[in-house]
Design a protein around this motif. Sequence first.
Motif, PDB file in Angstrom:
ATOM      1  N   SER A   1      -3.020  15.156  11.493  1.00  0.00           N
ATOM      2  CA  SER A   1      -1.598  15.226  11.169  1.00  0.00           C
ATOM      3  C   SER A   1      -0.952  16.446  11.804  1.00  0.00           C
ATOM      4  N   GLY A   2      -1.621  17.599  11.705  1.00  0.00           N
ATOM      5  CA  GLY A   2      -1.060  18.818  12.272  1.00  0.00           C
ATOM      6  C   GLY A   2      -0.931  18.784  13.771  1.00  0.00           C
ATOM      7  N   ALA A   3      -1.755  17.972  14.435  1.00  0.00           N
ATOM      8  CA  ALA A   3      -1.725  17.910  15.895  1.00  0.00           C
ATOM      9  C   ALA A   3      -0.544  17.099  16.417  1.00  0.00           C
ATOM     10  N   TYR A   4       0.011  16.192  15.599  1.00  0.00           N
ATOM     11  CA  TYR A   4       1.017  15.271  16.105  1.00  0.00           C
ATOM     12  C   TYR A   4       2.378  15.373  15.434  1.00  0.00           C
ATOM     13  N   GLN A   5       2.481  16.097  14.344  1.00  0.00           N
ATOM     14  CA  GLN A   5       3.759  16.141  13.662  1.00  0.00           C
ATOM     15  C   GLN A   5       3.963  17.501  13.011  1.00  0.00           C
ATOM     16  N   LYS A   6       5.216  17.831  12.790  1.00  0.00           N
ATOM     17  CA  LYS A   6       5.547  19.148  12.270  1.00  0.00           C
ATOM     18  C   LYS A   6       5.351  19.251  10.768  1.00  0.00           C
ATOM     19  N   THR A   7       5.396  18.129  10.065  1.00  0.00           N
ATOM     20  CA  THR A   7       5.273  18.159   8.610  1.00  0.00           C
ATOM     21  C   THR A   7       4.135  17.266   8.155  1.00  0.00           C
TER      22      THR A   7
ATOM     23  N   ARG B   1      18.027   6.425   9.007  1.00  0.00           N
ATOM     24  CA  ARG B   1      16.637   6.211   9.413  1.00  0.00           C
ATOM     25  C   ARG B   1      15.695   6.727   8.335  1.00  0.00           C
ATOM     26  N   LEU B   2      14.810   5.858   7.863  1.00  0.00           N
ATOM     27  CA  LEU B   2      13.847   6.214   6.835  1.00  0.00           C
ATOM     28  C   LEU B   2      12.536   6.724   7.424  1.00  0.00           C
ATOM     29  N   PHE B   3      12.168   6.184   8.568  1.00  0.00           N
ATOM     30  CA  PHE B   3      10.902   6.556   9.187  1.00  0.00           C
ATOM     31  C   PHE B   3      10.937   6.169  10.654  1.00  0.00           C
ATOM     32  N   SER B   4      10.298   6.993  11.481  1.00  0.00           N
ATOM     33  CA  SER B   4      10.116   6.668  12.892  1.00  0.00           C
ATOM     34  C   SER B   4       8.772   7.234  13.339  1.00  0.00           C
ATOM     35  N   GLY B   5       7.942   6.391  13.912  1.00  0.00           N
ATOM     36  CA  GLY B   5       6.629   6.852  14.341  1.00  0.00           C
ATOM     37  C   GLY B   5       5.766   5.685  14.781  1.00  0.00           C
ATOM     38  N   VAL B   6       4.472   5.760  14.465  1.00  0.00           N
ATOM     39  CA  VAL B   6       3.535   4.711  14.868  1.00  0.00           C
ATOM     40  C   VAL B   6       2.705   4.269  13.675  1.00  0.00           C
ATOM     41  N   VAL B   7       2.251   3.022  13.760  1.00  0.00           N
ATOM     42  CA  VAL B   7       1.323   2.461  12.773  1.00  0.00           C
ATOM     43  C   VAL B   7       0.068   2.050  13.519  1.00  0.00           C
TER      44      VAL B   7
ATOM     45  N   GLN C   1      -8.582  -0.644   3.431  1.00  0.00           N
ATOM     46  CA  GLN C   1      -8.579  -1.871   2.627  1.00  0.00           C
ATOM     47  C   GLN C   1      -9.376  -2.929   3.377  1.00  0.00           C
ATOM     48  N   GLY C   2     -10.494  -3.345   2.787  1.00  0.00           N
ATOM     49  CA  GLY C   2     -11.361  -4.283   3.479  1.00  0.00           C
ATOM     50  C   GLY C   2     -11.910  -3.643   4.750  1.00  0.00           C
ATOM     51  N   LYS C   3     -11.840  -4.364   5.826  1.00  0.00           N
ATOM     52  CA  LYS C   3     -12.351  -3.850   7.106  1.00  0.00           C
ATOM     53  C   LYS C   3     -11.239  -3.291   7.982  1.00  0.00           C
ATOM     54  N   LYS C   4     -10.220  -2.735   7.333  1.00  0.00           N
ATOM     55  CA  LYS C   4      -9.107  -2.154   8.079  1.00  0.00           C
ATOM     56  C   LYS C   4      -8.800  -0.753   7.572  1.00  0.00           C
ATOM     57  N   LEU C   5      -8.490   0.118   8.502  1.00  0.00           N
ATOM     58  CA  LEU C   5      -7.941   1.434   8.192  1.00  0.00           C
ATOM     59  C   LEU C   5      -6.553   1.495   8.819  1.00  0.00           C
ATOM     60  N   PHE C   6      -5.537   1.653   7.986  1.00  0.00           N
ATOM     61  CA  PHE C   6      -4.164   1.791   8.466  1.00  0.00           C
ATOM     62  C   PHE C   6      -3.780   3.272   8.437  1.00  0.00           C
ATOM     63  N   ILE C   7      -3.168   3.733   9.499  1.00  0.00           N
ATOM     64  CA  ILE C   7      -2.668   5.101   9.557  1.00  0.00           C
ATOM     65  C   ILE C   7      -1.226   5.056  10.042  1.00  0.00           C
ATOM     66  N   VAL C   8      -0.334   5.690   9.283  1.00  0.00           N
ATOM     67  CA  VAL C   8       1.094   5.715   9.596  1.00  0.00           C
ATOM     68  C   VAL C   8       1.484   7.162   9.872  1.00  0.00           C
ATOM     69  N   ILE C   9       1.965   7.413  11.081  1.00  0.00           N
ATOM     70  CA  ILE C   9       2.251   8.786  11.507  1.00  0.00           C
ATOM     71  C   ILE C   9       3.712   8.898  11.931  1.00  0.00           C
ATOM     72  N   GLY C  10       4.450   9.776  11.270  1.00  0.00           N
ATOM     73  CA  GLY C  10       5.818  10.047  11.672  1.00  0.00           C
ATOM     74  C   GLY C  10       5.850  11.008  12.852  1.00  0.00           C
ATOM     75  N   LEU C  11       6.610  10.676  13.876  1.00  0.00           N
ATOM     76  CA  LEU C  11       6.701  11.502  15.084  1.00  0.00           C
ATOM     77  C   LEU C  11       8.098  12.101  15.197  1.00  0.00           C
TER      78      LEU C  11
ATOM     79  N   LEU D   1       0.823  -1.208   0.000  1.00  0.00           N
ATOM     80  CA  LEU D   1       0.000   0.000   0.000  1.00  0.00           C
ATOM     81  C   LEU D   1       0.862   1.266   0.000  1.00  0.00           C
ATOM     82  N   ASN D   2       2.168   1.080  -0.028  1.00  0.00           N
ATOM     83  CA  ASN D   2       3.128   2.195  -0.028  1.00  0.00           C
ATOM     84  C   ASN D   2       3.058   3.039   1.244  1.00  0.00           C
ATOM     85  N   LEU D   3       2.666   2.420   2.348  1.00  0.00           N
ATOM     86  CA  LEU D   3       2.570   3.146   3.617  1.00  0.00           C
ATOM     87  C   LEU D   3       3.875   3.105   4.400  1.00  0.00           C
TER      88      LEU D   3
END
Length: 322
Positions: free
Chosen positions: A256-262, A174-180, A271-281, A128-130
Amino acid sequence: MSQYIFLEQHEYEEGFSEVYKTKIAPILQNMEIERKNCVMRSRIWIAILAMVSACLAWQALKLHPVLPLFPLLAGAGAVLFVFLSRHDNAHGEFTNIVRPILCSFFDDITYSKAPNQDAFPSDQLRNLNLIPAADRTYLGPSIEGTWRNVSYSMTEASFYSERRDNEGDRVSRRLFSGVVMNVECFVSMPTIVFLPDFGETLNKVYRWTIRNNRPKQKLHFPAGAVEDAFEVYTDDLDRAQNLLPPNFGLKLLEFSGAYQKTKRSISAAFQGKKLFIVIGLDRGFMDFDVFDAPLSEAEVKIHEALADLMMPRKIIDSLLDQ
């Protein structure tokens, strides 16, 4: 004398002051003694290293004007290592103790030190390119819960690329750091992917690089702010327009604006019965790096950690209150 108190600031913190008083404050008071001893030991070592490097530099100066740089640089590196590593063990111990206490305060949240692989389907998230393709992946603790009859999971994640430099040394980036987050959907959704907007030129490059595994249909939003922030694709345009909450793009942008600077660090996909959210912190998730100050001041970090636990609730509220 410093006081170990917790002042409740939000509705979800109601009653936590007693938990802090009985379960966390005693730990902090004991660790404060060790923290002071650790600081004293590190200062002694830093003083010794500084004197040794200065003596070596003085002796090297007699041989050549440039030679003193080597012992001085080595001494500076050793001092930096002592300074940065002096709290590692205490930091890890405190984090492992306090995280479960915070989670157990909420009846609908469970904590596991090991990540939930089922809630973090890495192959699906990459398709999903997330998340990026990475040489090394770190997955943190698993937070699971239910809010307003919607189940969710949340995992801390970091991704790194590794290569060899010209000298053959391994270099890590480091390519990414945050939560899924993995949030339950009540109905089966088509694939809808919200990807960051990088600007016209970079978007063309990015579209080409992910052309083989992204949905083919472009989903447009009337709100210009959403169009400026995200590139949105779907595999079923009609169903996506019918099922996607009308204000979801704006809610995602607000979140997004509440948790990260960019804005470029957040991605999401149905996708199906799932919502994925990836947030960089820009800071550690439920982080307790508090050992550079008296531990009576750890209250600030605990407020931040409790706010981290509320992230899925805010997403669910945003979806249900459309």
